[in-house]
Motif scaffolding. Sequence first.
Motif, PDB file in Angstrom:
ATOM      1  N   ALA A 250      23.554  10.451  41.188  1.00  0.00           N
ATOM      2  CA  ALA A 250      24.227   9.261  41.702  1.00  0.00           C
ATOM      3  C   ALA A 250      25.717   9.533  41.923  1.00  0.00           C
ATOM      4  CB  ALA A 250      24.032   8.089  40.742  1.00  0.00           C
ATOM      5  N   PHE A 251      26.342  10.221  40.980  1.00  0.00           N
ATOM      6  CA  PHE A 251      27.769  10.537  41.127  1.00  0.00           C
ATOM      7  C   PHE A 251      28.000  11.502  42.292  1.00  0.00           C
ATOM      8  CE2 PHE A 251      28.490   9.623  36.364  1.00  0.00           C
ATOM      9  CZ  PHE A 251      28.824   8.303  36.654  1.00  0.00           C
ATOM     10  N   ALA A 252      27.104  12.477  42.458  1.00  0.00           N
ATOM     11  CA  ALA A 252      27.243  13.419  43.569  1.00  0.00           C
ATOM     12  C   ALA A 252      27.100  12.701  44.906  1.00  0.00           C
ATOM     13  CB  ALA A 252      26.193  14.526  43.450  1.00  0.00           C
ATOM     14  N   LEU A 253      26.119  11.805  45.002  1.00  0.00           N
ATOM     15  CA  LEU A 253      25.925  11.038  46.231  1.00  0.00           C
ATOM     16  C   LEU A 253      27.132  10.153  46.520  1.00  0.00           C
ATOM     17  CD1 LEU A 253      24.106  10.092  48.557  1.00  0.00           C
ATOM     18  CD2 LEU A 253      23.088   8.429  46.984  1.00  0.00           C
ATOM     19  N   ALA A 254      27.627   9.473  45.487  1.00  0.00           N
ATOM     20  CA  ALA A 254      28.789   8.605  45.672  1.00  0.00           C
ATOM     21  C   ALA A 254      30.016   9.408  46.082  1.00  0.00           C
ATOM     22  CB  ALA A 254      29.069   7.834  44.383  1.00  0.00           C
ATOM     23  N   SER A 255      30.202  10.582  45.496  1.00  0.00           N
ATOM     24  CA  SER A 255      31.344  11.422  45.851  1.00  0.00           C
ATOM     25  C   SER A 255      31.294  11.835  47.311  1.00  0.00           C
ATOM     26  CB  SER A 255      31.378  12.670  44.954  1.00  0.00           C
ATOM     27  OG  SER A 255      31.512  12.331  43.606  1.00  0.00           O
ATOM     28  N   ALA A 256      30.101  12.229  47.774  1.00  0.00           N
ATOM     29  CA  ALA A 256      29.966  12.684  49.156  1.00  0.00           C
ATOM     30  C   ALA A 256      30.207  11.548  50.143  1.00  0.00           C
ATOM     31  CB  ALA A 256      28.586  13.294  49.373  1.00  0.00           C
ATOM     32  N   VAL A 257      29.584  10.399  49.907  1.00  0.00           N
ATOM     33  CA  VAL A 257      29.701   9.285  50.843  1.00  0.00           C
ATOM     34  C   VAL A 257      31.118   8.707  50.833  1.00  0.00           C
ATOM     35  CG1 VAL A 257      28.877   6.976  51.408  1.00  0.00           C
ATOM     36  CG2 VAL A 257      27.248   8.747  50.702  1.00  0.00           C
ATOM     37  N   LEU A 258      31.615   8.373  49.643  1.00  0.00           N
ATOM     38  CA  LEU A 258      32.959   7.792  49.558  1.00  0.00           C
ATOM     39  C   LEU A 258      34.014   8.787  50.022  1.00  0.00           C
ATOM     40  CD1 LEU A 258      32.801   5.878  46.151  1.00  0.00           C
ATOM     41  CD2 LEU A 258      32.758   4.912  48.457  1.00  0.00           C
ATOM     42  N   GLY A 259      33.845  10.054  49.644  1.00  0.00           N
ATOM     43  CA  GLY A 259      34.814  11.054  50.057  1.00  0.00           C
ATOM     44  C   GLY A 259      34.874  11.214  51.564  1.00  0.00           C
ATOM     45  N   TYR A 260      33.712  11.241  52.206  1.00  0.00           N
ATOM     46  CA  TYR A 260      33.705  11.406  53.659  1.00  0.00           C
ATOM     47  C   TYR A 260      34.304  10.185  54.354  1.00  0.00           C
ATOM     48  CZ  TYR A 260      32.257  12.779  58.310  1.00  0.00           C
ATOM     49  OH  TYR A 260      32.279  13.134  59.625  1.00  0.00           O
ATOM     50  N   VAL A 261      33.945   8.994  53.885  1.00  0.00           N
ATOM     51  CA  VAL A 261      34.479   7.773  54.493  1.00  0.00           C
ATOM     52  C   VAL A 261      35.994   7.703  54.315  1.00  0.00           C
ATOM     53  CG1 VAL A 261      34.502   5.253  54.340  1.00  0.00           C
ATOM     54  CG2 VAL A 261      32.329   6.480  54.284  1.00  0.00           C
ATOM     55  N   LEU A 262      36.478   7.986  53.107  1.00  0.00           N
ATOM     56  CA  LEU A 262      37.916   7.930  52.861  1.00  0.00           C
ATOM     57  C   LEU A 262      38.663   9.001  53.649  1.00  0.00           C
ATOM     58  CD1 LEU A 262      38.004   7.249  49.011  1.00  0.00           C
ATOM     59  CD2 LEU A 262      38.487   5.639  50.859  1.00  0.00           C
ATOM     60  N   ALA A 263      38.053  10.173  53.821  1.00  0.00           N
ATOM     61  CA  ALA A 263      38.708  11.232  54.584  1.00  0.00           C
ATOM     62  C   ALA A 263      38.823  10.872  56.053  1.00  0.00           C
ATOM     63  CB  ALA A 263      37.943  12.544  54.427  1.00  0.00           C
ATOM     64  N   GLY A 264      37.776  10.272  56.605  1.00  0.00           N
ATOM     65  CA  GLY A 264      37.771   9.976  58.035  1.00  0.00           C
ATOM     66  C   GLY A 264      38.464   8.681  58.413  1.00  0.00           C
ATOM     67  N   TYR A 265      38.295   7.663  57.581  1.00  0.00           N
ATOM     68  CA  TYR A 265      38.786   6.337  57.948  1.00  0.00           C
ATOM     69  C   TYR A 265      39.939   5.856  57.076  1.00  0.00           C
ATOM     70  CZ  TYR A 265      34.382   6.274  60.512  1.00  0.00           C
ATOM     71  OH  TYR A 265      33.349   6.580  61.360  1.00  0.00           O
ATOM     72  N   GLY A 266      40.091   6.424  55.862  1.00  0.00           N
ATOM     73  CA  GLY A 266      41.161   5.991  54.978  1.00  0.00           C
ATOM     74  C   GLY A 266      42.546   6.110  55.583  1.00  0.00           C
ATOM     75  N   PRO A 267      42.914   7.286  56.127  1.00  0.00           N
ATOM     76  CA  PRO A 267      44.245   7.393  56.746  1.00  0.00           C
ATOM     77  C   PRO A 267      44.438   6.416  57.912  1.00  0.00           C
ATOM     78  CG  PRO A 267      43.321   9.558  56.341  1.00  0.00           C
ATOM     79  CD  PRO A 267      42.216   8.579  56.074  1.00  0.00           C
ATOM     80  N   LEU A 268      43.378   6.166  58.685  1.00  0.00           N
ATOM     81  CA  LEU A 268      43.501   5.225  59.797  1.00  0.00           C
ATOM     82  C   LEU A 268      43.731   3.810  59.288  1.00  0.00           C
ATOM     83  CD1 LEU A 268      40.620   6.565  62.094  1.00  0.00           C
ATOM     84  CD2 LEU A 268      43.049   7.111  62.173  1.00  0.00           C
ATOM     85  N   TRP A 269      43.055   3.455  58.199  1.00  0.00           N
ATOM     86  CA  TRP A 269      43.273   2.130  57.616  1.00  0.00           C
ATOM     87  C   TRP A 269      44.706   1.967  57.123  1.00  0.00           C
ATOM     88  CZ3 TRP A 269      38.240   2.682  54.312  1.00  0.00           C
ATOM     89  CH2 TRP A 269      37.123   2.500  55.149  1.00  0.00           C
ATOM     90  N   LEU A 270      45.322   3.082  56.705  1.00  0.00           N
ATOM     91  CA  LEU A 270      46.698   3.038  56.210  1.00  0.00           C
ATOM     92  C   LEU A 270      47.720   3.247  57.323  1.00  0.00           C
ATOM     93  CD1 LEU A 270      46.242   5.123  52.924  1.00  0.00           C
ATOM     94  CD2 LEU A 270      46.382   2.632  53.155  1.00  0.00           C
ATOM     95  N   GLY A 271      47.244   3.390  58.552  1.00  0.00           N
ATOM     96  CA  GLY A 271      48.149   3.542  59.679  1.00  0.00           C
ATOM     97  C   GLY A 271      48.518   4.965  60.017  1.00  0.00           C
ATOM     98  N   ALA A 272      47.898   5.942  59.367  1.00  0.00           N
ATOM     99  CA  ALA A 272      48.184   7.349  59.667  1.00  0.00           C
ATOM    100  C   ALA A 272      47.475   7.751  60.952  1.00  0.00           C
ATOM    101  CB  ALA A 272      47.748   8.243  58.513  1.00  0.00           C
TER     102      ALA A 272
END
Length: 302
Positions: A250-272
């Motif tokens: 469960a932790f591995a799955l959460a790391s992969a999904v959350l990590g990929y989403v934050l890498a791709g969309y996190g900076p855009l959400w913050l205006g980067a």
Amino acid sequence: MMGAEFVMLSLPPMVIGALAAMACALPGNFLLLRREALIGDAISHVVLPGIVVAFLLTGMVATGPMMLGAAGAALLAAVLIATIRRFGGVEPGAAMGVVFTTMFAGGVLLLEQSNTASVHLDVEHALYGNLESLIWIDAVGWGSLLDPRALAGLPPELPRMAVTFAVVAVLTALLWRPLKLSTFDAGFAQSLGLPTGAIGLGVTLAAALCAVAAFDAVGSIIVIAMFICPPAAARLMTNRLERQVAWSLAFALASAVLGYVLAGYGPLWLGAPASVSAAGMIATVSGMILALAAVFAPHRKA
């Protein structure tokens, strides 16, 4: 985010990252309990020069040559460690540290000096992987998941990681009792006639299989992180092996999904203006999960 563009650009790399993370977490649980967690780190360092040499000799990035190259590198590492221990008179940990770092540096040097960038085999891809480029060109929407012609165009890394995860999961289930006995009480397992040495070697080989299969797609950073962080966080959540394995997946799955989403969309959400490395963010999220478990988990160490 969840339309046709998501299916084409984000779904395949997210699934590949999740499969690689869970595949590495499975043997990572037993390596952790055997106090051999850094073997995953060692494998990731050792396989690099073997994979590069295999490519230089065959001219192709394929699982078979890569596995043979990694196996040859592992054998060479074992010989070098034994030689240094015998003639250098140093402790095993120091010998392993010298060999692993030297071989990894040699692999990086080979990458820099050889013409491998055109096939996505260079220092950047060796460390950070190739997740962002593993897109599904033939996908036109969620309906493509049921279209055989579209499925034929999936990135080859996805079925490779799916098969790897399935093989490791099936072997773990079939050998669950011997694995459990030899991990927690090797002496009792030996008294029952179980080949504890072969079982330990099998765990190491399973870790090597996962590392080599995941190396081209996700790089060494995710491989190293997933061997250690999800199992360690799961160990803090429970004292039962069955639940620990479930927590680690469960932790591995959460790391992969959350990590990929934050890498791709996190900076855009913050205006980067641009995204960050998916592999680096996945490893970061796994480390954050481990940190939270160390603070809040019921079985955290005092």
